[in-house]
Design an enzyme around this catalytic site. Sequence first.
Site, PDB file in Angstrom:
ATOM      1  N   ASN A 137     -33.630  20.743  -1.807  1.00 18.63           N
ATOM      2  CA  ASN A 137     -34.786  20.626  -2.633  1.00 18.63           C
ATOM      3  C   ASN A 137     -36.023  20.477  -1.825  1.00 18.63           C
ATOM      4  O   ASN A 137     -37.173  20.648  -2.187  1.00 18.63           O
ATOM      5  CB  ASN A 137     -34.601  19.996  -3.933  1.00 18.63           C
ATOM      6  N   HIS A 155     -25.111  16.690  -6.485  1.00 22.24           N
ATOM      7  CA  HIS A 155     -26.129  17.401  -6.985  1.00 22.24           C
ATOM      8  C   HIS A 155     -25.748  18.964  -6.871  1.00 22.24           C
ATOM      9  O   HIS A 155     -25.557  19.610  -5.637  1.00 22.24           O
ATOM     10  CB  HIS A 155     -27.368  17.292  -5.962  1.00 22.24           C
ATOM     11  N   SER A 211     -31.695  15.749  -9.448  1.00 16.88           N
ATOM     12  CA  SER A 211     -32.091  16.599  -8.329  1.00 16.88           C
ATOM     13  C   SER A 211     -33.303  16.334  -7.586  1.00 16.88           C
ATOM     14  O   SER A 211     -33.463  16.488  -6.412  1.00 16.88           O
ATOM     15  CB  SER A 211     -32.524  18.066  -8.996  1.00 16.88           C
ATOM     16  N   GLU A 260     -24.335  19.169  -2.927  1.00 18.75           N
ATOM     17  CA  GLU A 260     -24.747  17.953  -2.069  1.00 18.75           C
ATOM     18  C   GLU A 260     -24.190  16.773  -2.433  1.00 18.75           C
ATOM     19  O   GLU A 260     -24.414  16.194  -3.814  1.00 18.75           O
ATOM     20  CB  GLU A 260     -26.415  17.823  -2.246  1.00 18.75           C
TER      21      GLU A 260
END
Length: 279
Positions: A187, A137, A116, A149
């Site tokens: 993120n 991800h 991540s 992702e």
Amino acid sequence: MKVGVVGLGAMGAGIAQLCVEAGVDTIGREVSMELAESARDRIGHFLTRKVEKGQLEQAARDDAVGRLSLTTALADFADCDLVIEAIVEELAPKQQLFAELERICKRDAVLATNTSALSVTEIASATSSPERVVGMHFFNPAPLMPLVEIIRAELTSDDAFETAYAFGEKLGKHPIRCYDTPGFVVNRVLIPLLNDCIRVLDESRVTVEDLDAGMKHGAGWPMGPCELVDLVGIDVHVHASDALYEKTHEPRMAAPPRLVAMRNAGLLGRKSGRGFYTY
Ligand code: CAA
């Protein structure tokens, strides 16, 4: 098609669950059979809940659990077409694992990391075939969150990238394509935002419950920021913040001292029974 999942913690088990639910033969690797079996039990539990709620037939549940085999030996990944790594979020062990996977897996197998906050390009650099390394991800909890992702590292081939994208679709996810930048897409936004939320706790002296109510009822979040950090794990969130701060040097990425203190005290959220809330 056969998929391998390395690491059956919260994320790896969730990913393995998605694979077997999508009808894919899956092999999961843990460091001990006890850990592997307890992950399979958790998957079985969640699938049983789906049966109880009328979302899945009993026979389909049993078939799905039957599609998951377990191992402690990476050598059993030799015939996998795709391997998804979900081990500890540290660069050196991931690099070592990808170097081993490269030796063990078929030449055309795609090697994906669920990292991540680390660089997919740096993980791929430990192999001599970085073109087949890609980021996939998933979000926590993986079986419930629709997004994945698909991350293109510097040397990822179009074939590997599109294979990962198509596999995300096969799992019933909503894949998005992006490049290998710190935090990727979600993120990059969510980590500083959650850190801001935690700083607001101290600045505006709002209670944990009221902050969560504020973001749920004022911003439409499905769960409050404190509930969310408890779900993700305080240690995981601090670690991801540290990794992004190291790469971007943006002050908002740095983990708030309050979270660092909680991590140090063993208040890790849901998994330890106590974080912002008690479970
Ligand atoms: N695995 C599999 N199934 C699970 C599960 C899990 N980990 N957790 C729950 N379930 C199942 C359970 O069986 C549950 O049903 P029961 O309670 O009846 O057994 C079912 O899912 C539904 O759970 P909920 O009723 O709690 O579902 P909900 O409608 O309240 O939604 C949620 C839960 C999807 C988590 C929602 O609250 C949400 O979207 N929260 C935000 C989560 C989020 O933002 N995640 C991203 C975190 S950041 C991240 O992951 C990035 C990173 O790199 C760290």
